[in-house]
Design a protein around this motif. Sequence first.
Motif, PDB file in Angstrom:
ATOM      1  N   SER A  27      25.199  70.435  19.324  1.00 41.88           N
ATOM      2  CA  SER A  27      25.407  69.067  19.789  1.00 41.88           C
ATOM      3  C   SER A  27      24.091  68.357  20.088  1.00 41.88           C
ATOM      4  CB  SER A  27      26.278  69.081  21.042  1.00 41.88           C
ATOM      5  OG  SER A  27      25.683  69.911  22.001  1.00 41.88           O
ATOM      6  N   LEU A  28      22.970  69.077  20.087  1.00 40.77           N
ATOM      7  CA  LEU A  28      21.680  68.434  20.386  1.00 40.77           C
ATOM      8  C   LEU A  28      20.850  68.280  19.107  1.00 40.77           C
ATOM      9  CD1 LEU A  28      20.946  70.270  23.732  1.00 40.77           C
ATOM     10  CD2 LEU A  28      21.484  67.864  23.466  1.00 40.77           C
TER      11      LEU A  28
ATOM     12  N   ARG B  81      11.587  58.665   8.163  1.00 43.97           N
ATOM     13  CA  ARG B  81      11.563  57.673   7.080  1.00 43.97           C
ATOM     14  C   ARG B  81      10.173  57.081   6.888  1.00 43.97           C
ATOM     15  NH1 ARG B  81      16.824  54.382   8.871  1.00 43.97           N
ATOM     16  NH2 ARG B  81      15.969  54.934  10.890  1.00 43.97           N
TER      17      ARG B  81
ATOM     18  N   ILE C 205      16.691  62.933   3.950  1.00 40.10           N
ATOM     19  CA  ILE C 205      18.022  63.210   4.497  1.00 40.10           C
ATOM     20  C   ILE C 205      17.921  63.462   6.001  1.00 40.10           C
ATOM     21  CG2 ILE C 205      17.900  65.696   4.065  1.00 40.10           C
ATOM     22  CD1 ILE C 205      20.863  65.619   3.421  1.00 40.10           C
TER      23      ILE C 205
ATOM     24  N   PRO D 229      17.830  63.168   9.809  1.00 35.16           N
ATOM     25  CA  PRO D 229      18.244  62.100  10.722  1.00 35.16           C
ATOM     26  C   PRO D 229      17.093  61.632  11.599  1.00 35.16           C
ATOM     27  CG  PRO D 229      19.705  64.000  10.874  1.00 35.16           C
ATOM     28  CD  PRO D 229      18.518  64.421  10.086  1.00 35.16           C
ATOM     29  N   PRO D 230      16.998  60.325  11.871  1.00 39.83           N
ATOM     30  CA  PRO D 230      15.951  59.819  12.762  1.00 39.83           C
ATOM     31  C   PRO D 230      16.315  60.092  14.223  1.00 39.83           C
ATOM     32  CG  PRO D 230      17.231  58.024  11.859  1.00 39.83           C
ATOM     33  CD  PRO D 230      17.818  59.262  11.300  1.00 39.83           C
TER      34      PRO D 230
ATOM     35  N   ASN E  66      17.438  56.733  16.412  1.00 43.51           N
ATOM     36  CA  ASN E  66      18.882  56.608  16.649  1.00 43.51           C
ATOM     37  C   ASN E  66      19.324  57.255  17.951  1.00 43.51           C
ATOM     38  OD1 ASN E  66      19.036  55.239  14.312  1.00 43.51           O
ATOM     39  ND2 ASN E  66      20.361  56.660  13.243  1.00 43.51           N
ATOM     40  N   LYS E  67      18.355  57.624  18.800  1.00 45.51           N
ATOM     41  CA  LYS E  67      18.645  58.119  20.148  1.00 45.51           C
ATOM     42  C   LYS E  67      19.547  59.351  20.138  1.00 45.51           C
ATOM     43  CE  LYS E  67      17.754  53.846  22.527  1.00 45.51           C
ATOM     44  NZ  LYS E  67      18.042  52.538  21.970  1.00 45.51           N
ATOM     45  N   ILE E  68      19.302  60.241  19.181  1.00 50.78           N
ATOM     46  CA  ILE E  68      20.026  61.507  19.201  1.00 50.78           C
ATOM     47  C   ILE E  68      19.391  62.412  20.260  1.00 50.78           C
ATOM     48  CG2 ILE E  68      20.740  63.483  17.809  1.00 50.78           C
ATOM     49  CD1 ILE E  68      20.276  61.568  15.359  1.00 50.78           C
TER      50      ILE E  68
END
Lengths: 111, 284, 129
Positions: free
Chosen positions: C48-49, C94, C101, C103-104, C108-110
């Motif tokens: 989940s992180l 990016r 592929i 994820p940022p 995107n505040k993941i």
Amino acid sequence: MPQGIGKIKIRLPRTVRKGQVIAVKTLILHPMETGLRTDKKTKKKIPAYYINDVSIYYGGQLITHEDWTIAVSANPFMSFYLKADKEAPLKIVWKDNKGGVYQKTVQITPR
Amino acid sequence: MYKKISILLKTLVLPAAVMLVTGTLGVGTWAQAATQSGNKIEKLTPSMSYAEYQKRYEKYYGDFTAQMAEEGNPAEFLLDDGKDLANKVVGSKGKSCASCHGKDALQLKGAATTFPKYNAELKGIMTFPLQINTCREKQMGAKPLKYESYDQLALTMYIKSLSNGMPIKVSIDGPARPFYEKGQVAYYKRQGQLNFSCAICHVQYAGYKARSNLISNNKHHADHWPCYRLKWGKTGSLQRRFRGCLKNMRAKKPPFQSEELRNMELYLTYLNNGDLIQVPGMRM
Amino acid sequence: MKVTDRVDSRGNAGLWAGVAVFFMIAAMPLWAHAGNAKQGEKIAKTRSLGNCVACHYLPKVESPGDIGPNLVEAMQEYTMAERKDVVQWIRDAREFNPHTIMPPFGTNKILTPQQIDDVVAYLYTLKKK
């Protein structure tokens, strides 16, 4: 409650010779709830609902009996080997912990 | 060489992505290709040939697929119920599917091969489950079946299974064209918190492993729905799978049979043109 | 006499402590970026992180993915001076490859900036000196 519980499919070889050892394959539709899962929406435990007793009769005679637990998957597949030495019905009975009884009979006719 | 390709791209009517999928373009460079209506789509290249992908798949999942084939498909139980539903009279007009389409609706053999297709009344793409519900409402005066309910899946599966073994032949000519392109744009659009698109995994990285799952190639993605999926433990439709993937991308999930999902279904089914329908399918 | 001695030594100790504190404050910008490697490992391997192991190889994980590069091999090429590049790869890859592929995680505040620092600290522990 999901629909279609207790539908059974039994598959036998097309031709059976007398005395041949055949593989009988069975599939039954059942959710097999373990009682350990929680419903995501209501946050309550989903009550246990699983098959715990399987009996196989060949010609009216009990040939094997199985105790199943929550570890068995949903829609359980079972296959076993049988010596087809007489022309008789093969009856398989599944029983679940809520009192449901599902059974199906197939005729074995060795040539 | 690259110049030639870029000139080709501008002149060709077919979008570049279709050619990429069919493997007519060689090694590409990073670029943007455009659809007819001018929407930019990301140009992605498959990392490996389809033969190489198949080899990897066989090595990784071979034993498991053989085991699935031996155990049989639990979704086959729904077929009998679907047959009963096709013969059952419902609604205000006292009709069943069988009253127009023959006993057991057998005249619908081959009907599923051309779906999804353009529908003038809807001014959009008609998918097979939506067609069944429209028919029930208009011709039979019955309530539409709830999507992903047992009855809906059983009826869809039964009528679709009549076309088993026939190749998919979806048409994107004429009025269906803009919807096809919208579907393509949606397929290539980066979305969600994780910033994925459908294509980046299933075109470019097909054959690699995401944790312990082998990412599948988008060939044979649309020929076996509704199918039984082991992860669900029950039967579901292609749109449910779309929504599941969108959820994993942490993107917005459009509702069932919404325009986005229908366009995407058209795009994906067109890619699978020529594949033989085999309903019900079984997936991991 | 003894009392004054004590006072003197105490004064000295205070001076040295003050000098030490001064240097620690001066070195603060380097310290602040250190991150907690142990916490970072947990983030990298939790679904989940960070969930880095979905695509990258990391040691002591069952069946990691193979979409991205093997991070143990990749980290050998980064020096401590290039730390901000590693951070940028995680924050928004990016910048290096617009069609990536990956994820940022930052944009995107993941993950929070602190969590990204922790992950980078963990990645540098994979580097063999």
